[in-house]
Design a protein around this motif. Sequence first.
Motif, PDB file in Angstrom:
ATOM      1  N   ILE A 179       0.873  -1.177   0.000  1.00 34.07           N
ATOM      2  CA  ILE A 179       0.000   0.000   0.000  1.00 34.07           C
ATOM      3  C   ILE A 179       0.906   1.221   0.000  1.00 34.07           C
ATOM      4  O   ILE A 179       1.655   1.469   0.955  1.00 34.07           O
ATOM      5  CB  ILE A 179      -0.924  -0.006   1.229  1.00 34.07           C
ATOM      6  N   THR A 180       0.843   1.979  -1.089  1.00 27.65           N
ATOM      7  CA  THR A 180       1.782   3.085  -1.274  1.00 27.65           C
ATOM      8  C   THR A 180       1.315   3.997  -2.396  1.00 27.65           C
ATOM      9  O   THR A 180       0.534   3.585  -3.260  1.00 27.65           O
ATOM     10  CB  THR A 180       3.191   2.543  -1.621  1.00 27.65           C
ATOM     11  N   GLY A 181       1.776   5.224  -2.393  1.00 26.81           N
ATOM     12  CA  GLY A 181       1.617   6.122  -3.524  1.00 26.81           C
ATOM     13  C   GLY A 181       0.184   6.433  -3.910  1.00 26.81           C
ATOM     14  O   GLY A 181      -0.749   6.358  -3.112  1.00 26.81           O
ATOM     15  N   LEU A 202      11.954   3.056 -10.542  1.00 30.70           N
ATOM     16  CA  LEU A 202      12.106   4.284  -9.773  1.00 30.70           C
ATOM     17  C   LEU A 202      12.460   3.917  -8.337  1.00 30.70           C
ATOM     18  O   LEU A 202      11.778   3.098  -7.726  1.00 30.70           O
ATOM     19  CB  LEU A 202      10.805   5.099  -9.789  1.00 30.70           C
ATOM     20  N   SER A 203      13.494   4.510  -7.818  1.00 29.28           N
ATOM     21  CA  SER A 203      13.952   4.164  -6.470  1.00 29.28           C
ATOM     22  C   SER A 203      13.758   5.316  -5.496  1.00 29.28           C
ATOM     23  O   SER A 203      13.862   6.485  -5.861  1.00 29.28           O
ATOM     24  CB  SER A 203      15.438   3.773  -6.496  1.00 29.28           C
ATOM     25  N   GLY A 204      13.479   4.952  -4.265  1.00 29.67           N
ATOM     26  CA  GLY A 204      13.373   5.910  -3.174  1.00 29.67           C
ATOM     27  C   GLY A 204      13.603   5.178  -1.875  1.00 29.67           C
ATOM     28  O   GLY A 204      13.493   3.949  -1.803  1.00 29.67           O
ATOM     29  N   TRP A 205      13.882   5.903  -0.812  1.00 27.82           N
ATOM     30  CA  TRP A 205      14.415   5.265   0.382  1.00 27.82           C
ATOM     31  C   TRP A 205      13.442   4.317   1.065  1.00 27.82           C
ATOM     32  O   TRP A 205      13.856   3.382   1.746  1.00 27.82           O
ATOM     33  CB  TRP A 205      14.943   6.325   1.355  1.00 27.82           C
ATOM     34  N   ASN A 217      10.715  -7.866  -1.675  1.00 31.25           N
ATOM     35  CA  ASN A 217       9.323  -8.127  -2.049  1.00 31.25           C
ATOM     36  C   ASN A 217       8.729  -6.886  -2.702  1.00 31.25           C
ATOM     37  O   ASN A 217       9.477  -5.991  -3.117  1.00 31.25           O
ATOM     38  CB  ASN A 217       8.533  -8.552  -0.817  1.00 31.25           C
ATOM     39  N   ALA A 218       7.402  -6.812  -2.775  1.00 31.39           N
ATOM     40  CA  ALA A 218       6.757  -5.662  -3.419  1.00 31.39           C
ATOM     41  C   ALA A 218       7.062  -4.354  -2.706  1.00 31.39           C
ATOM     42  O   ALA A 218       6.912  -3.276  -3.298  1.00 31.39           O
ATOM     43  CB  ALA A 218       5.247  -5.877  -3.497  1.00 31.39           C
ATOM     44  N   GLY A 219       7.504  -4.421  -1.457  1.00 26.64           N
ATOM     45  CA  GLY A 219       7.896  -3.206  -0.747  1.00 26.64           C
ATOM     46  C   GLY A 219       8.976  -2.434  -1.458  1.00 26.64           C
ATOM     47  O   GLY A 219       9.127  -1.222  -1.244  1.00 26.64           O
ATOM     48  N   ALA A 220       9.736  -3.095  -2.314  1.00 28.69           N
ATOM     49  CA  ALA A 220      10.796  -2.424  -3.067  1.00 28.69           C
ATOM     50  C   ALA A 220      10.249  -1.347  -3.988  1.00 28.69           C
ATOM     51  O   ALA A 220      10.986  -0.436  -4.395  1.00 28.69           O
ATOM     52  CB  ALA A 220      11.584  -3.450  -3.883  1.00 28.69           C
ATOM     53  N   TYR A 221       8.953  -1.429  -4.324  1.00 28.96           N
ATOM     54  CA  TYR A 221       8.367  -0.501  -5.286  1.00 28.96           C
ATOM     55  C   TYR A 221       7.843   0.772  -4.621  1.00 28.96           C
ATOM     56  O   TYR A 221       7.298   1.647  -5.295  1.00 28.96           O
ATOM     57  CB  TYR A 221       7.269  -1.207  -6.087  1.00 28.96           C
ATOM     58  N   GLN A 222       7.998   0.882  -3.309  1.00 30.64           N
ATOM     59  CA  GLN A 222       7.719   2.142  -2.628  1.00 30.64           C
ATOM     60  C   GLN A 222       8.793   3.156  -3.009  1.00 30.64           C
ATOM     61  O   GLN A 222       9.930   2.797  -3.302  1.00 30.64           O
ATOM     62  CB  GLN A 222       7.735   1.954  -1.110  1.00 30.64           C
TER      63      GLN A 222
END
Length: 425
Positions: A97-99, A261-264, A284-289
């Motif tokens: 859950i993000t963005g 796209l990367s962010g901390w 995992n999918a958390g990498a896409y935050q």
Amino acid sequence: MERNNTLDYAKSLDEQDILKKYRNEFYVQPGVIYMDGNSLGLLSKRAETTLLTMLESWKSYGIDGWTKGEHPWFYFSEKLSEMCAPLVGATKEEVIITGSTTSNLHQLIASFYKPKGTRTKILADELNFPSDLYAINSQLVLHGYDPEEHLKLVKSRDGETLDEKDIIEAMTDDIALIVLPGVQYRSGQVLDMELLTEEAHKRNIFIGFDLCHSIGSVPHKLQEWDVDFAFWCNYKHLNGGPGAVAGLYVNSKHFGQRPGLSGWFGSDKEKQFDLSIHMTPASNAGAYQIGTPHILSAAPLYGSLQIFAEAGIDQIRDKSLRLTDYMMFLIEEELSDYLFTIGNPGEKDRRGGHIYIVHKEAARICKALKELHVIPDFRSPNGIRLAPVALYNTFEDVWNTIQILKEIMQEQAYLKYENKRDVIA
């Protein structure tokens, strides 16, 4: 009791409704029939409580709220992801859950669009929600391609729905990526995501779906169907609140691929605060935050998802289909003299959570409905969306909506309004 168009019949359906208790969980305004839950779902008392709880943790803990309190903020996105995963048929590791819907689509295109050789085009459809097309266009430009040549749009045969055969035919050797809706935002058509994914993968094409109009009203099996990615908002059928934090899914077979796209906040959580200049992405999918979670915009979703866990998406889908089936029956019975056309598919497996009716005076009719305290949704140039939501709408709501609509048409009450949309439709 044989189906009929009487109020008593509607009430009898409500008496048999196993989900009827959840209506009291929501702030349903007295005297108002809310039929726009496919644009913005109503506030539930549990969502309100969760938001207030988060405010209290900020008040009590300050920065320590990241690791203390009932819902530590540092792990809150993952907690929501675990609750949301069953609604899309995924593991908790495949959801984050993000963005926002569009920022997540940008992330996913940046991650899965890999033009090479003659495979340079993105396939979408002409009925897709425009924001998706805007994002696709901008990503093509960033890659140095002209959207006029490299965005391939599947045409609709009737202006309201898509034929899966046409989509499959468009999966040619020049396609690098496919982005389609799970449910069409206008007509409410459910696409056969399993079939389309199978056909895309036969051709070695990545495929993803926009679930904004399906999540919370239609069950999904993304992992079983082998879908590559998906993205969605949480403020429509999931009732997360205006501007609620969105969500995305990435198939576990793609884990280990570096996001475009990367962010901390996409870091491995054990290493995030090492603050190294070299990022270690989550596994995992958390990498896409990308950025810090919007805690107050995510908080209501926790309370809302509790309700979905209790009610069950299959029971929600069953009632939703019965509500929309009943509404179509009443439209045919009561409005046959007033030139309405039902624009959504009639078949249960092809119909989402709302009804789409077409009339040349649609904008005026929507304004007349609002004056009589029925809240619809107008879609230019001539569409009216009506969404009887399983968790808080009743069969009596549906009956009253069609009776009010019939009264408006009989009295031509819509004629006092201008036949164009307001600033927000």
